[in-house]
Scaffold this motif. Sequence first.
Motif, short mmCIF file in Angstrom:
data_model
loop_
_atom_site.label_atom_id
_atom_site.label_comp_id
_atom_site.label_asym_id
_atom_site.label_seq_id
_atom_site.Cartn_x
_atom_site.Cartn_y
_atom_site.Cartn_z
N THR A 48 0.83 -1.21 0.00
CA THR A 48 0.00 0.00 0.00
C THR A 48 0.86 1.25 0.00
N THR A 49 1.90 1.25 0.82
CA THR A 49 2.79 2.42 0.88
C THR A 49 3.54 2.60 -0.43
N ILE A 50 3.98 1.51 -1.03
CA ILE A 50 4.66 1.59 -2.33
C ILE A 50 3.72 2.20 -3.37
N ALA A 51 2.49 1.71 -3.40
CA ALA A 51 1.52 2.22 -4.37
C ALA A 51 1.28 3.71 -4.19
N ASP A 52 1.10 4.14 -2.94
CA ASP A 52 0.85 5.56 -2.67
C ASP A 52 2.05 6.42 -3.07
N THR A 53 3.25 5.92 -2.80
CA THR A 53 4.45 6.72 -3.03
C THR A 53 4.84 6.76 -4.50
N THR A 54 4.58 5.69 -5.23
CA THR A 54 4.95 5.66 -6.65
C THR A 54 3.78 6.04 -7.56
N HIS A 55 2.66 6.40 -6.94
CA HIS A 55 1.49 6.91 -7.69
C HIS A 55 0.94 5.86 -8.67
N CYS A 56 0.83 4.64 -8.18
CA CYS A 56 0.19 3.60 -8.97
C CYS A 56 -0.82 2.89 -8.08
N SER A 57 -1.55 1.96 -8.64
CA SER A 57 -2.60 1.31 -7.86
C SER A 57 -2.03 0.21 -6.98
N ARG A 58 -2.72 -0.06 -5.92
CA ARG A 58 -2.34 -1.16 -5.02
C ARG A 58 -2.41 -2.49 -5.75
N VAL A 59 -3.38 -2.63 -6.64
CA VAL A 59 -3.53 -3.86 -7.43
C VAL A 59 -2.30 -4.07 -8.31
N HIS A 60 -1.78 -2.98 -8.85
CA HIS A 60 -0.60 -3.08 -9.71
C HIS A 60 0.59 -3.65 -8.92
N VAL A 61 0.83 -3.11 -7.74
CA VAL A 61 1.96 -3.56 -6.93
C VAL A 61 1.80 -5.03 -6.57
N GLU A 62 0.62 -5.41 -6.10
CA GLU A 62 0.39 -6.80 -5.72
C GLU A 62 0.51 -7.72 -6.92
N GLY A 63 0.10 -7.23 -8.08
CA GLY A 63 0.21 -8.04 -9.29
C GLY A 63 1.65 -8.35 -9.64
N VAL A 64 2.52 -7.37 -9.47
CA VAL A 64 3.94 -7.58 -9.74
C VAL A 64 4.53 -8.54 -8.71
N VAL A 65 4.24 -8.31 -7.44
CA VAL A 65 4.78 -9.16 -6.37
C VAL A 65 4.37 -10.62 -6.59
N SER A 66 3.11 -10.84 -6.91
CA SER A 66 2.60 -12.21 -7.02
C SER A 66 3.11 -12.93 -8.26
N PHE A 67 3.62 -12.20 -9.24
CA PHE A 67 4.04 -12.81 -10.49
C PHE A 67 5.37 -13.56 -10.35
N TYR A 68 6.27 -13.04 -9.53
CA TYR A 68 7.64 -13.55 -9.47
C TYR A 68 7.82 -14.51 -8.30
N ASP A 69 8.45 -15.65 -8.56
CA ASP A 69 8.60 -16.69 -7.55
C ASP A 69 9.42 -16.26 -6.35
N PHE A 70 10.37 -15.37 -6.54
CA PHE A 70 11.28 -15.02 -5.46
C PHE A 70 10.76 -13.92 -4.54
N PHE A 71 9.64 -13.31 -4.87
CA PHE A 71 9.06 -12.32 -3.97
C PHE A 71 8.09 -13.03 -3.03
N GLU A 72 8.25 -12.81 -1.73
CA GLU A 72 7.43 -13.47 -0.72
C GLU A 72 6.42 -12.49 -0.13
N THR A 73 5.23 -12.99 0.16
CA THR A 73 4.17 -12.14 0.70
C THR A 73 3.80 -12.49 2.14
N SER A 74 4.56 -13.39 2.74
CA SER A 74 4.34 -13.73 4.15
C SER A 74 5.71 -13.89 4.82
#
Length: 589
Positions: A48-74
Amino acid sequence: MVDTTMNHEEQAFVVKVCHEFSNKADRMMDILWLIQDKFGYISPSAMTTIADTTHCSRVHVEGVVSFYDFFETSPQGQFIIRLCDDIIDRHAGSKSIQHTLEEMLGIEVGETTADGLFSLHLTACIGMSDQAPAALINGCVITCLSPTKIGRIIRSLRKFQDISRIVGKFGDGNNSHPLIASMVTNNIKRKDIVLSQQRANAGLKCLTQHSPETILETVALSGLRGRGGAGYLTGKKWRIAAQTKATERYIICNADEGEPGTFKDRVLLTEHADLLFEGMTIAAYAVRSRNGILYLRGEYRYLKPYLESVLEQRRKANLLGSAIPCKNGSTFAFDIRIQLGAGAYICGEESSLISSCEGLRGEPKNRPPYPVVSGYMGLPTVVNNVETLCNIPLIIDKGSDWFASIGTTSSSGTKLISISGDCLRPGIYEITMGVTVQKLLDMAGAESPAAIQVGGASGEMIGRIDFDRSLSYEDLSTAGAVMVFSENRNLLDVVDYFLHFFVNESCGYCTPCRVGNVFLKQGMEKIIQGQAERADIEQLKELSQTIMATSRCGLGHTSPKPFLTSLKSFPMVYAALLKEHPDGLQAGF
């Protein structure tokens, strides 16, 4: 997904990281890596903070994170173990390593120990097939594993909680540079014009006598074709980019060799980084580019400090930067940044790679327009792989006629081959284009090969009858991987693994690839279980043609090849498993 509300200091760190990249969403990959390095994962609050600071949507950030195997969300353990699970590692005993880890840690794959010390994951090929089984621990490569060795490593990590002790105590690598701390052995078995290169920046020095036009002409006349597998003429690609009316262009080096069984670029990045950066600089001069990007696969992150040091040395020597010497005493400007990937096979495809460089999910772009016309940030972009660019300085230094005289009429020069599997001498072999498969197998000590996978999972499986075929663009084209399977291997298990790999690595954008590969995998399972009939084989052949013809990118265009080429080369293996043995097997399927 577990959320932990960030405190003020943590939120300030995320904002600071975004500021380091001018709050640009196109630098999302860099932002995410730094945040994950700090916290161990990327929390919903951080997104959420990344999205607010880079002026993009929260969905966009989560979409990028979830795409790549090496990014962890927990939350993850202090030490993240990623055990390589490709077919070569399986044959080398990776399953016994997995069982040892699960028993010692008291967890299964995908879990974290109760004390928060270890997380265990499986991952696809990490570019270490010549020294399997292998794994990554917090990005540190560990190779030639056995249950005993992995046990010693885990006990050391528990006792000292210091990853740096692993390489020093258990390492057997041969990299001498202090910035390359790994267990990796380069395993160069045969050198030729590229791997023997020792003349520092000879090609770049030639720019004082050549114009961009003469560079383009020299590369074109050499007959150099892209070493990434497709074999597109390098000079033609450069010419198209140079002729665009844009005022800015990009040079991108594709160092995302995710094809199972391939590790040649790993060796070039380690042994000949200067040659690579010289090739990129010559390309920039030829097409009038001021900016370059080296897209480094996340599995090779251990090389990044070394590569950054080489770039800095080149800047200090005016071989990069604002004053690179060229013709008539003038200078030109060009610099290179390293973009780290995060575990996505699809990013080896050039338009997907460009998407990743732009901070997006690594999904392929529609073509046309092609990257040389409209690529990175909509600008003309030349994408070449590591080996292709390493050939450029030699061609400029020694001439197009010299290079064209090596190899065959349609396949000039040499080719680096990564050999792994059931052979005595796995490693890197630089061969002259046109060498037969049999000659290569003799070099590698393949004593009883039954099948050879040429070109990785997306390549062609051949049998003994085809060992006299040549490794060249006019016969057996390969990006560099040659896997050897002995007569003791179950070939349909190999095919099944490759289909499993493609199901996992599909970006999911288009239905033929996303759904078709699942059906193809299910059909293979039916065959292996002895439940298939001849009609099932025919249906799978039709499905394969549909997937290849209607998929959006190269992954779907090649994903059925393990089935189709193995069926062609080994029809009796399939026939023996059918519920009824059809008449006329000699006619094939």
